[in-house]
Design a protein around this motif. Structure first.
Motif, PDB file in Angstrom:
ATOM      1  N   SER A 130       0.803  -1.098  -0.179  1.00 42.94           N
ATOM      2  CA  SER A 130       0.052  -0.524   0.184  1.00 42.94           C
ATOM      3  C   SER A 130       1.016   1.134   0.045  1.00 42.94           C
ATOM      4  O   SER A 130       2.099   1.351   0.991  1.00 42.94           O
ATOM      5  N   LYS A 131       0.230   1.976  -0.684  1.00 46.91           N
ATOM      6  CA  LYS A 131       1.749   3.547  -0.755  1.00 46.91           C
ATOM      7  C   LYS A 131       2.692   2.837  -1.011  1.00 46.91           C
ATOM      8  O   LYS A 131       3.655   4.194  -1.356  1.00 46.91           O
ATOM      9  N   GLU A 144      -0.873  -4.000  -3.435  1.00 47.81           N
ATOM     10  CA  GLU A 144      -2.489  -3.066  -2.407  1.00 47.81           C
ATOM     11  C   GLU A 144      -2.751  -1.915  -2.718  1.00 47.81           C
ATOM     12  O   GLU A 144      -2.842  -1.316  -3.706  1.00 47.81           O
ATOM     13  N   LYS A 145      -4.007  -1.564  -2.012  1.00 50.08           N
ATOM     14  CA  LYS A 145      -4.215  -0.716  -2.423  1.00 50.08           C
ATOM     15  C   LYS A 145      -4.096   0.937  -2.571  1.00 50.08           C
ATOM     16  O   LYS A 145      -2.817   0.684  -1.621  1.00 50.08           O
ATOM     17  N   GLU A 146      -3.767   2.150  -2.980  1.00 48.03           N
ATOM     18  CA  GLU A 146      -3.432   2.802  -3.442  1.00 48.03           C
ATOM     19  C   GLU A 146      -2.022   2.746  -3.602  1.00 48.03           C
ATOM     20  O   GLU A 146      -1.256   3.519  -3.288  1.00 48.03           O
ATOM     21  N   GLY A 181      -5.346  -3.886  -4.970  1.00 45.94           N
ATOM     22  CA  GLY A 181      -6.846  -3.259  -3.758  1.00 45.94           C
ATOM     23  C   GLY A 181      -6.992  -1.803  -4.787  1.00 45.94           C
ATOM     24  O   GLY A 181      -7.314  -1.432  -5.329  1.00 45.94           O
ATOM     25  N   ALA A 220      -5.673   1.693  -6.683  1.00 45.36           N
ATOM     26  CA  ALA A 220      -4.578   1.189  -7.403  1.00 45.36           C
ATOM     27  C   ALA A 220      -3.769   1.862  -7.374  1.00 45.36           C
ATOM     28  O   ALA A 220      -2.841   2.248  -7.644  1.00 45.36           O
TER      29      ALA A 220
END
Length: 105
Positions: free
Chosen positions: A11-12, A33-35, A56, A59
């Motif tokens: 994520s990120k 994963e997200k973002e 995610g 994404a």
């Protein structure tokens, strides 16, 4: 290009990399994963490899110039049509770009 020993984009991981224009995701990646690529405002193109089984939410949000998301045809979970990610049966789309999608079929 991401290293071939990496199997997860967290994520990120690439959050706000405003100069990133393209990324070649390694064939070893199984999850995005997200973002993961949120606010990569120059990102124009990416490819989802065959082993990716999870992408995610948001994404790639908001990647306004992202016009090409290709999914490897041998991916068992995802499909892409005109840059939009769908499940393999093209019954549901995934809002990984953070925007609503309308597809005439």
């Amino acid at each position: 290009t991401l290293n071939h020993t990496v199997n997860l984009i967290s994520s990120k991981a690439f959050y706000n990399l405003s100069d990133l224009e393209t990324i070649k995701v390694s064939n070893s990646i199984t999850e995005i994963e997200k973002e993961a690529f949120s606010y990569c405002i120059a990102l124009e193109e990416t490819t989802i490899p065959s082993l990716v089984a999870s992408i995610g939410d948001n994404a790639f949000y908001p990647c306004q110039v992202l016009i090409t998301i290709n999914v490897n045809p041998s991916n068992s979970k995802y499909n892409s049509i005109e840059g939009v990610i769908f499940d393999k049966n093209v019954e549901n789309y995934f809002s990984i770009l953070g925007q609503e999608v309308a597809l005439a079929m």
